[in-house]
Enzyme design. Structure first.
Site, short mmCIF file in Angstrom:
data_model
loop_
_atom_site.label_atom_id
_atom_site.label_comp_id
_atom_site.label_asym_id
_atom_site.label_seq_id
_atom_site.Cartn_x
_atom_site.Cartn_y
_atom_site.Cartn_z
N GLU A 160 30.94 -35.56 28.93
CA GLU A 160 30.01 -35.35 27.44
C GLU A 160 31.28 -35.08 25.94
O GLU A 160 30.66 -33.20 25.22
CB GLU A 160 28.96 -34.15 27.62
CG GLU A 160 28.41 -34.89 28.58
CD GLU A 160 27.04 -33.78 28.71
OE1 GLU A 160 27.19 -32.72 28.12
OE2 GLU A 160 26.58 -33.97 30.31
N GLU A 265 24.97 -38.56 38.10
CA GLU A 265 23.85 -37.68 37.46
C GLU A 265 22.13 -39.02 37.33
O GLU A 265 21.27 -38.23 36.86
CB GLU A 265 23.56 -37.28 36.40
CG GLU A 265 25.20 -36.28 36.45
CD GLU A 265 25.52 -35.16 35.22
OE1 GLU A 265 24.51 -34.85 34.80
OE2 GLU A 265 26.85 -35.40 34.95
#
EC number: 3.2.1.8
Length: 376
Positions: A160, A265
């Protein structure tokens, strides 16, 4: 389109009555159906890797051939102080994967969130120098990766790092080292285990700005001769976002860099978001409101059917491009395990995973298996 929806709804009703029983008796499983397509993975928590959550463990062993650590390898857990490592939970996680012949994924080496408080600052709380941060990064990455050398298939090296608009996220790593912290992290990981696969992982990857920035970042790494094997596209999706067509555009754009794609995810929330623009930003937090928790006692039939259709549509996309994808990983075993119940608003009831709160397969599991069996 209308005919497709009618057929899907009929199949959903049929499976909701029969699939759980068939699933138990005929040996069907996700990993068997997807064997020649891609790895099917799941995140596990410490109650599962320790064997305490017996029902979840049985689901994992039967249906999944890859696992990723949900939290126990994040720096705040595994490296809470500069000269202190806590390997007990990570060791248990790796042993669990090995004992069940699973592809083990390490998550994650460098991430601004759930970061050990000491990592980027001195004793007075001021940013450390670039030289000090490089040394700390190298020690952290080298120590962890070498400990599991030859045992972990691949690592989410950086997590991220890019914003929706394509800018670098203004983390402590970026403040101190600029964008160079990313190639350094990949370099240190490769030096620690030359045989391990290395991944970049991020959410909202259907956003055009993030898509373009990640493509550029990966191409730049490759031009410099720095190893990167795959891009992890986090699948934190909702009923109306992202557009499947935009998600597919990103898959193809990332594959165009020459690396493989991993869907990571994966979960599909069915409850409303208090802010549609938070993506999967873990720091987002909103005060509980009853109207934002519409299904505390179960999903209405029509909502459940719509959820099934949407999740099945995404798996149909993954199977369409199975030559580009090496792994699809669910972010949790059963609905009660999901972070979605408490993010971005604590105390809600969500239904984002493939197995329900009674550890039973949802109808979509049967549809995925059927889809996999007919996909060439």
């Amino acid at each position: 389109m209308k005919l497709k929806r009618i057929i899907l709804l009929l199949l959903t009703v049929m499976f909701s009555f029969s699939y759980g029983e068939v699933f138990a008796k005929d040996g069907s499983s996700l990993k068997k159906a997807l064997k020649n397509k891609f790895l099917i993975g799941v995140s596990v928590n410490t109650h599962q890797s320790s064997g305490k959550d017996v029902a979840a463990v049985e689901i994992v062993k039967k249906n999944f051939n890859s696992i990723v650590a949900e939290n126990c390898m994040k720096s705040s857990v595994i490296h809470p102080k500069e000269n202190k490592y806590n390997f007990a939970q990570a060791d248990e996680f790796v042993s669990f994967g090995e004992s069940n012949q699973m592809a083990i994924i390490g998550h994650c080496l460098i991430w601004h969130s759930q970061l050990a408080p000491w990592f980027c600052v001195d004793k007075d709380g001021n940013n450390v120098s670039p030289e000090v941060l490089k040394k700390r990064m190298k020690d952290h990455i080298t120590t962890i990766v070498k400990r599991y050398k030859g045992r972990i298939k691949g690592w989410d090296v950086v997590n991220e790092a890019i914003e929706d608009n394509g800018a670098y996220r203004k983390t402590k790593f970026y403040e101190i080292l600029g964008e160079e912290y990313i190639p350094l992290a990949f370099q240190y990981a490769h030096e620690a285990d030359p045989d391990a696969e290395l991944y970049y992982n991020d959410y909202s990857m259907a956003q055009p700005g993030r898509r373009e920035a990640v493509v550029k970042m990966v191409n730049d790494l490759k031009k410099r001769g720095i190893r990167i094997d795959a891009i992890g596209m986090q699948g934190h999706i909702g009923m109306d976002y992202p557009k499947i067509s935009e998600f597919e555009k990103s898959m193809l754009a990332f594959a165009g860099t020459g690396v493989k794609i991993m869907i990571t995810e994966l979960d599909l929330t069915v409850i409303p978001s208090p802010n549609p623009n938070v993506g999967a930003e873990v720091s987002a937090s909103f005060e509980y409101k009853k109207e934002m928790n519409p299904y505390p006692d179960g999903l209405p039939e029509e909502v459940s059917k719509a959820w099934t259709e949407r999740m099945n549509d995404f798996f149909r996309l993954f199977l369409k491009h199975h030559n580009l994808i090496t792994r699809v990983t669910l972010w949790g075993v059963a609905d009660q395990n999901s972070w979605r119940n408490d993010w971005p608003m604590r105390g809600r009831t969500d239904y984002p995973l493939l197995f329900d709160r009674n550890y039973q397969p949802k109808p979509v599991v049967g549809l995925i298996i059927k889809e996999a069996e007919k996909t060439k």
